[in-house]
Design a protein around this motif. Sequence first.
Motif, PDB file in Angstrom:
ATOM      1  N   VAL A  35       0.836  -1.199   0.000  1.00 33.90           N
ATOM      2  CA  VAL A  35       0.000   0.000   0.000  1.00 33.90           C
ATOM      3  C   VAL A  35       0.868   1.246   0.000  1.00 33.90           C
ATOM      4  CG1 VAL A  35      -0.207   0.141   2.529  1.00 33.90           C
ATOM      5  CG2 VAL A  35      -2.015   1.051   1.094  1.00 33.90           C
ATOM      6  N   THR A 141       2.575  -0.795  -9.037  1.00 35.52           N
ATOM      7  CA  THR A 141       1.670  -1.820  -9.568  1.00 35.52           C
ATOM      8  C   THR A 141       2.378  -2.742 -10.560  1.00 35.52           C
ATOM      9  OG1 THR A 141       0.831  -0.306 -11.259  1.00 35.52           O
ATOM     10  CG2 THR A 141      -0.437  -0.477  -9.206  1.00 35.52           C
ATOM     11  N   GLU A 146      -0.981  -6.770  -6.190  1.00 37.14           N
ATOM     12  CA  GLU A 146      -1.857  -6.518  -5.044  1.00 37.14           C
ATOM     13  C   GLU A 146      -1.727  -5.087  -4.514  1.00 37.14           C
ATOM     14  OE1 GLU A 146       1.034  -8.642  -4.182  1.00 37.14           O
ATOM     15  OE2 GLU A 146       0.193 -10.185  -5.440  1.00 37.14           O
ATOM     16  N   LYS A 148      -2.083  -1.407  -3.494  1.00 32.43           N
ATOM     17  CA  LYS A 148      -3.205  -0.485  -3.320  1.00 32.43           C
ATOM     18  C   LYS A 148      -2.626   0.916  -3.112  1.00 32.43           C
ATOM     19  CE  LYS A 148      -6.214  -3.945  -2.693  1.00 32.43           C
ATOM     20  NZ  LYS A 148      -5.892  -4.921  -3.686  1.00 32.43           N
ATOM     21  N   LEU A 163      -9.450   4.790  -3.785  1.00 31.95           N
ATOM     22  CA  LEU A 163      -8.527   3.671  -3.768  1.00 31.95           C
ATOM     23  C   LEU A 163      -8.229   3.284  -5.203  1.00 31.95           C
ATOM     24  CD1 LEU A 163      -7.014   1.390  -2.249  1.00 31.95           C
ATOM     25  CD2 LEU A 163      -9.134   0.055  -2.446  1.00 31.95           C
ATOM     26  N   THR A 165      -5.921   0.751  -7.798  1.00 35.34           N
ATOM     27  CA  THR A 165      -5.333  -0.586  -7.774  1.00 35.34           C
ATOM     28  C   THR A 165      -4.692  -0.898  -9.125  1.00 35.34           C
ATOM     29  OG1 THR A 165      -7.368  -1.624  -8.558  1.00 35.34           O
ATOM     30  CG2 THR A 165      -7.116  -1.391  -6.160  1.00 35.34           C
TER      31      THR A 165
END
Length: 175
Positions: A35, A141, A146, A148, A163, A165
């Motif tokens: 994240v 990414t 995964e 975020k 958010l 992704t």
Amino acid sequence: MKNQYLYQMKNRYKIVVLLTVFAFMSSFVVHKFYVSVTQIDFVPKKQRIEITSRIFIDDFEKGLKKKYNKDFYLSTKKEIPETNDYIQKYLEEKMKFVINNKPYKVTFLTKEVEDDVLICYSKVQFSEKITTFEIFNSVLTEMFSEQKNIIHTDINGNKKSVLLTYSERSTLLEF
């Protein structure tokens, strides 16, 4: 009736045992959480948008190494002198802003370390009233599917959060 009761009890017992085993086994499995958190503030008095990104150092190093095939040793005595140039280049590619339907360049300013997080400070020169703000953020990414990327904005006194992704890398905010 008694047999049915015993059958239900055996099934419950099996479920409890399975859940206990699963909980015990999962306590030994480390699941990494990928994240980043970016705060975007429009500061009309300074005629700019200020961007503060918090990214885990180890993940960012892996991403930079994969992209540029160099060891950066972020926030250590071995950090290479041109690290900031590579961070600027990376952030220019991975973070893009289209404000009022016009693209703007992100300028990396500096970085600092807080525990295991690298805090990157950037800006976009801008002085008009913002009506639309498109945010593209694909930080890490390419390294972690995964990943975020949490975005918090404070624009024209309106606070919004999104958010982003691997599969959804951009959003359009209207003011």
